[in-house]
Design a protein around this motif. Structure first.
Motif, PDB file in Angstrom:
ATOM      1  N   VAL A   1       2.483  24.240   8.364  1.00 50.33           N
ATOM      2  CA  VAL A   1       1.915  23.378   9.409  1.00 50.33           C
ATOM      3  C   VAL A   1       0.889  22.129   8.604  1.00 50.33           C
ATOM      4  O   VAL A   1       0.944  21.123   9.212  1.00 50.33           O
ATOM      5  N   LYS A   2       0.507  22.322   7.395  1.00 45.50           N
ATOM      6  CA  LYS A   2      -0.211  21.445   6.696  1.00 45.50           C
ATOM      7  C   LYS A   2       0.727  20.592   6.339  1.00 45.50           C
ATOM      8  O   LYS A   2       0.504  19.287   6.346  1.00 45.50           O
TER       9      LYS A   2
ATOM     10  N   ALA B   1       2.596  14.713   6.928  1.00 43.24           N
ATOM     11  CA  ALA B   1       3.673  14.046   7.192  1.00 43.24           C
ATOM     12  C   ALA B   1       3.617  13.095   8.455  1.00 43.24           C
ATOM     13  O   ALA B   1       4.067  11.975   8.553  1.00 43.24           O
ATOM     14  N   HIS B   2       2.980  13.825   9.309  1.00 43.40           N
ATOM     15  CA  HIS B   2       2.513  12.958  10.612  1.00 43.40           C
ATOM     16  C   HIS B   2       1.675  11.790  10.649  1.00 43.40           C
ATOM     17  O   HIS B   2       1.558  10.819  10.909  1.00 43.40           O
ATOM     18  N   ILE B   3       0.715  12.145   9.360  1.00 41.60           N
ATOM     19  CA  ILE B   3      -0.376  11.101   9.318  1.00 41.60           C
ATOM     20  C   ILE B   3       0.027  10.243   8.182  1.00 41.60           C
ATOM     21  O   ILE B   3      -0.058   8.898   8.513  1.00 41.60           O
ATOM     22  N   TYR B   4       0.656  10.735   7.054  1.00 42.17           N
ATOM     23  CA  TYR B   4       1.051   9.609   6.037  1.00 42.17           C
ATOM     24  C   TYR B   4       2.525   9.547   6.017  1.00 42.17           C
ATOM     25  O   TYR B   4       3.004   8.473   5.209  1.00 42.17           O
ATOM     26  N   GLY B   5       3.097   9.965   6.764  1.00 38.50           N
ATOM     27  CA  GLY B   5       4.799   9.750   6.683  1.00 38.50           C
ATOM     28  C   GLY B   5       5.448  10.716   5.851  1.00 38.50           C
ATOM     29  O   GLY B   5       4.616  11.157   4.765  1.00 38.50           O
ATOM     30  N   ASP B   6       6.816  11.004   5.842  1.00 38.26           N
ATOM     31  CA  ASP B   6       7.496  12.101   5.026  1.00 38.26           C
ATOM     32  C   ASP B   6       7.847  11.225   3.656  1.00 38.26           C
ATOM     33  O   ASP B   6       7.618  10.144   3.487  1.00 38.26           O
ATOM     34  N   TRP B   7       8.492  12.014   2.665  1.00 33.51           N
ATOM     35  CA  TRP B   7       8.789  11.645   1.492  1.00 33.51           C
ATOM     36  C   TRP B   7       9.686  10.412   1.633  1.00 33.51           C
ATOM     37  O   TRP B   7       9.697   9.098   1.056  1.00 33.51           O
ATOM     38  N   ASP B   8      10.802  10.526   2.400  1.00 33.99           N
ATOM     39  CA  ASP B   8      11.930   9.446   2.504  1.00 33.99           C
ATOM     40  C   ASP B   8      11.177   8.162   2.963  1.00 33.99           C
ATOM     41  O   ASP B   8      11.530   7.109   2.798  1.00 33.99           O
ATOM     42  N   GLU B   9      10.424   8.397   4.147  1.00 35.97           N
ATOM     43  CA  GLU B   9       9.951   7.167   4.857  1.00 35.97           C
ATOM     44  C   GLU B   9       8.752   6.359   3.864  1.00 35.97           C
ATOM     45  O   GLU B   9       8.663   5.346   3.854  1.00 35.97           O
ATOM     46  N   SER B  10       7.983   7.405   3.120  1.00 32.09           N
ATOM     47  CA  SER B  10       7.019   6.669   2.188  1.00 32.09           C
ATOM     48  C   SER B  10       7.843   5.656   1.229  1.00 32.09           C
ATOM     49  O   SER B  10       7.443   4.484   0.893  1.00 32.09           O
ATOM     50  N   TYR B  11       8.998   6.298   0.807  1.00 34.11           N
ATOM     51  CA  TYR B  11       9.987   5.537  -0.325  1.00 34.11           C
ATOM     52  C   TYR B  11      10.358   4.332   0.189  1.00 34.11           C
ATOM     53  O   TYR B  11      10.410   3.127  -0.345  1.00 34.11           O
ATOM     54  N   ASN B  12      10.858   4.586   1.622  1.00 34.80           N
ATOM     55  CA  ASN B  12      11.387   3.222   2.372  1.00 34.80           C
ATOM     56  C   ASN B  12      10.337   2.223   2.521  1.00 34.80           C
ATOM     57  O   ASN B  12      10.693   0.941   2.826  1.00 34.80           O
TER      58      ASN B  12
END
Length: 227
Positions: free
Chosen positions: A6-7, A12-23
């Protein structure tokens, strides 16, 4: 495990997931360049190959160097030294963050240059140190403090890297040296004597602590000598 999952979803909802962050990195680089004049960012990517052909529409993240204008300016007013080290990032892609820090006259510490790389190797350290020299630390006579990592040694000793004497000099971080020393000489007093010798400000003071080490065990004095 449910709480942890859940954490992760919340993060991921607040900061984005790993792939989205690199993109988002190319957009982030562009935004900071537009909003902070003088910032230095160097983004490197690797091509994506599909069936032996390069896909021009995609690219893999490779390395990113960055430093901020106040950090570059502050370096002019600090001690002429730079401490460099790396730390592993425990995420999906396991990158490594390399950092350079400096000290002012009151020994306050300020991180001033950063790089995100695939890991600690000679190529990634060369990438970091070459841009550090070019954009932040062009001054001659600079002292570089690091651990005894062979890849750092290779990068600093590169003929065209700008880090060879008399342009720059290298010293070892006593915290790392003392930690390795303690693996062989486990007594607390031995480590204390080594640290006191390293922090000696005069030759007389150094000789005093070195003589004590010699009297305790001559092997302590020979431990750090190259083979």
């Amino acid at each position: 495990m449910r709480v942890w999952l859940v954490k992760q979803k919340a993060v991921a909802h607040i900061y984005g997931d790993w792939d989205e962050s690199y993109n988002e990195l190319p957009r982030w680089v562009l935004e900071v360049q537009l909003t902070m004049l003088g910032i230095v960012t160097v983004l490197r990517t690797s091509p994506v190959r599909v069936g032996g052909q390069v896909d021009e529409s995609q690219a893999y993240f490779h390395r990113l160097f960055w430093t901020f204008p106040p950090c570059i300016e502050a370096f002019q007013h600090c001690k002429p030294l730079a401490s460099i080290d790396g730390t592993h990032l425990y995420g999906k892609y396991g990158e490594t963050l390399l950092v350079a820090i400096k000290q002012d006259g009151n020994s306050n510490i300020l991180p001033f240059a950063f790089v995100l790389v695939e890991g600690e190797n000679a190529e990634s350290w060369s990438f970091f140190l070459s841009h550090l020299r070019e954009h932040v630390t062009p001054q001659p006579g600079l002292l570089v403090i690091s651990d005894r990592h062979n890849d750092i040694k290779a990068a600093l000793e590169s003929p065209d890297g700008g880090w060879l004497p008399p342009t720059a000099y290298r010293a070892f971080c006593i915290r790392h040296v003392a930690a390795n020393f303690a693996l062989t000489y486990k007594g607390k007093d031995a480590r204390r004597l080594l640290v006191n010798a390293a922090y000696a400000k005069t030759k007389v003071e150094f000789d005093y602590w070195f003589d004590i080490l010699q009297s305790e065990d001559p092997g302590m004095c020979e431990w750090g000598e190259p083979d």
